[in-house]
Scaffold this active site. Structure first.
Site, mmCIF file in Angstrom:
data_model
loop_
_atom_site.group_PDB
_atom_site.id
_atom_site.type_symbol
_atom_site.label_atom_id
_atom_site.label_comp_id
_atom_site.label_asym_id
_atom_site.label_seq_id
_atom_site.Cartn_x
_atom_site.Cartn_y
_atom_site.Cartn_z
ATOM 1 C CG HIS A 263 -2.009 0.972 1.208
ATOM 2 N ND1 HIS A 263 -3.243 0.710 1.757
ATOM 3 C CD2 HIS A 263 -2.089 2.229 0.719
ATOM 4 C CE1 HIS A 263 -4.028 1.769 1.605
ATOM 5 N NE2 HIS A 263 -3.334 2.711 0.976
ATOM 6 C CG HIS B 109 -1.113 6.587 -1.720
ATOM 7 N ND1 HIS B 109 -2.245 6.441 -2.485
ATOM 8 C CD2 HIS B 109 -1.419 6.073 -0.502
ATOM 9 C CE1 HIS B 109 -3.198 5.873 -1.763
ATOM 10 N NE2 HIS B 109 -2.713 5.638 -0.550
ATOM 11 N NE ARG C 257 0.225 11.487 -2.825
ATOM 12 C CZ ARG C 257 -0.854 11.037 -2.214
ATOM 13 N NH1 ARG C 257 -1.781 10.365 -2.897
ATOM 14 N NH2 ARG C 257 -1.015 11.228 -0.925
ATOM 15 C CG ASP D 266 -6.305 3.453 -0.427
ATOM 16 O OD1 ASP D 266 -6.945 3.093 0.569
ATOM 17 O OD2 ASP D 266 -5.344 4.238 -0.373
ATOM 18 C CG HIS E 199 -10.703 3.630 1.722
ATOM 19 N ND1 HIS E 199 -9.583 4.417 1.871
ATOM 20 C CD2 HIS E 199 -11.676 4.230 2.460
ATOM 21 C CE1 HIS E 199 -9.873 5.443 2.657
ATOM 22 N NE2 HIS E 199 -11.147 5.349 3.022
ATOM 23 C CG HIS F 152 -6.287 2.089 5.398
ATOM 24 N ND1 HIS F 152 -7.652 1.892 5.386
ATOM 25 C CD2 HIS F 152 -6.011 2.809 4.277
ATOM 26 C CE1 HIS F 152 -8.176 2.482 4.333
ATOM 27 N NE2 HIS F 152 -7.194 3.037 3.639
ATOM 28 C CG ASN G 289 -9.905 8.260 5.275
ATOM 29 O OD1 ASN G 289 -10.323 7.376 6.020
ATOM 30 N ND2 ASN G 289 -10.592 8.714 4.248
ATOM 31 C CG ASP H 260 -2.424 4.739 3.597
ATOM 32 O OD1 ASP H 260 -2.325 5.051 2.394
ATOM 33 O OD2 ASP H 260 -3.382 5.093 4.308
#
Length: 433
Positions: A56, A58, A60, A150, A177, A230, A276, A303
């Protein structure tokens, strides 16, 4: 390729071994004498693990290269001991087609620090209205096997069922999610005493737990694979325990920040603590640690969610949720799980390498060092205390919630495909493939 000899490593925290690496592969494990032409890594006192795998992340790119790129995120991952990361689909454009996932995959190959495995979106544009090109992404050069919206919940039960049914054809997995949107409209912080005191709209635990229960039932009904992103509440741990006892193919992850931090930190109104799902209470933290140790929660995933300073350093309500995690994850797990005696280093390998590699279908990762396996390995010094300094992190973003916290273990060396991407704590540009 250079031949490498790791001397005196503590394999999984259990026994001292030497490891010979040649042509990208582990050749020997045991007591190994000097080998002419091999470069030596003195690993005395360091724990040797299979290279970490993050399910997991990110990165971008495309779309928000000011916060992170595939290359900068790959460097951060290598510094954190990772040899593979799974890149979430909430980019711009969204990774909901074969073309976008192949772009992300190619950028990871070009960067060369870790394997970057794209995660495809479940629905077109993450909008939750119709399924994305799941089959096309699965058959693309990126060979996508994990799909997730997600950042958004696939809240429509019928659509979630269809997605679970669809991915069965290629042994895919839907990573949810878990957030019931009707219960979290305008939510800013865990629904509880702290949110009430601060005047922030609460994010109730039941909004997560209801989706996990629903989707576990759906996964059991259609006989498909569900992964829960998460997990953050004690109630979620109980529901996962029930789902697993029912024999359903449900796995789950917990993030390092949910293993260490609580909603009490939000009393400063510092948006670095906005995430989150939100930080919860100490009782939730304790339940998450116990669930991870028990195996009810399968893995640790970061995350990792970089944001620019301009986006994150503003009033709480306007700030986007998300925290950095790749460079600090192993240290936090060492602090919360190993130092507390809940798991040992072999348990870390299981939760941060073997299991995530199996869930994601990354066959070249998650293997303990043994003759014939690809040399994706991590060395960690369990006694190298260090204090997290945002300015010292490698990427363009600085939104770490662990700033000023001292962690008792640190990655020193990461081998990717038999060559060190990190050596003695520093990136080795010349060793990229």
């Amino acid at each position: 390729m250079t031949s490498w000899l790791i001397k005196g490593a503590n394999l999984l925290g259990r026994e001292t071994v030497d490891v010979l690496i040649d042509d990208g592969t582990v050749r020997e494990v045991g007591a190994i004498g000097a080998r002419p032409g091999s470069r030596v890594v003195d690993a005395d006192g360091q724990v040797l693990l299979p290279g970490l795998v993050d399910l997991h992340t990110h990165l971008r790119e495309p779309g928000r290269e000011d916060a992170e790129t595939v290359a900068s995120g790959s460097r951060a991952a290598a510094l954190g001991g990772y040899t593979a990361v799974c890149a979430m689909a909430n980019t711009d454009p969204v990774a909901d087609t074969a073309g976008v996932v192949e772009q992300v995959y190619s950028l990871g190959q070009a960067a060369g620090y870790v394997d970057v495995q794209p995660i495809g979106a479940v629905t077109v544009g993450l909008a939750g209205q119709r399924l994305a090109e799941l089959g096309a992404m699965a058959s693309s050069a990126a060979k996508v096997r994990v799909f997730s919206d997600d950042g958004h919940c696939v809240s429509d039960a019928r659509l979630m069922r269809r997605a679970l049914e669809y991915v069965k054809a290629f042994d895919g997995v839907i990573a949810q999610h878990a957030q019931e949107p009707s219960l979290t409209a305008g939510a800013q912080l865990h629904e509880g005493a702290v949110a009430a005191k601060l005047g922030l709209t609460g994010w109730p635990a039941v909004a997560e737990e209801a989706i996990i229960a629903r989707d576990a039932l759906l996964a059991g009904h259609v006989g498909s694979r569900l992964h829960v992103c998460h997990v953050s509440t004690a109630g979620s741990v109980d529901i996962l325990r029930w789902a697993k006892s029912s024999g359903w193919n449900v796995t789950a992850e917990v993030c390092p920040h949910h293993l260490l931090l609580t909603d009490a930190l939000a009393t400063t109104y510092d948006p670095v603590y906005k995430v989150n799902p939100p930080l919860r209470t100490q009782s939730d933290v304790d339940a998450l640690r116990a669930g991870l140790a028990e195996g009810v929660i399968d893995i640790v995933a970061t995350d990792h969610a970089p944001h620019t300073t301009e986006d994150k350093e503003c009033e709480w309500a306007a700030a986007p949720p998300g925290m950095l995690g790749l460079e600090t994850a192993l240290g936090v797990v060492g602090e919360t799980m190993v130092a507390t005696g809940l798991i040992d280093w072999d348990g870390v390998a299981e939760r941060m390498s073997r299991r995530p590699a199996r869930i994601a279908g990354l066959d070249r990762h998650g293997h303990d060092p043994a003759p014939g396996v690809t040399a994706n390995l991590t060395l960690v010094d369990p006694g190298a205390a260090w204090t997290v300094d945002p300015a010292a992190l490698s990427g363009p973003s600085r939104n770490t919630p662990f700033r000023g916290i001292t962690l008792s273990s640190k990655v020193t060396t990461t081998f990717f495909n038999g060559q060190p991407t990190v050596l003695e704590g520093a990136l080795t540009e010349g060793s990229k493939r």
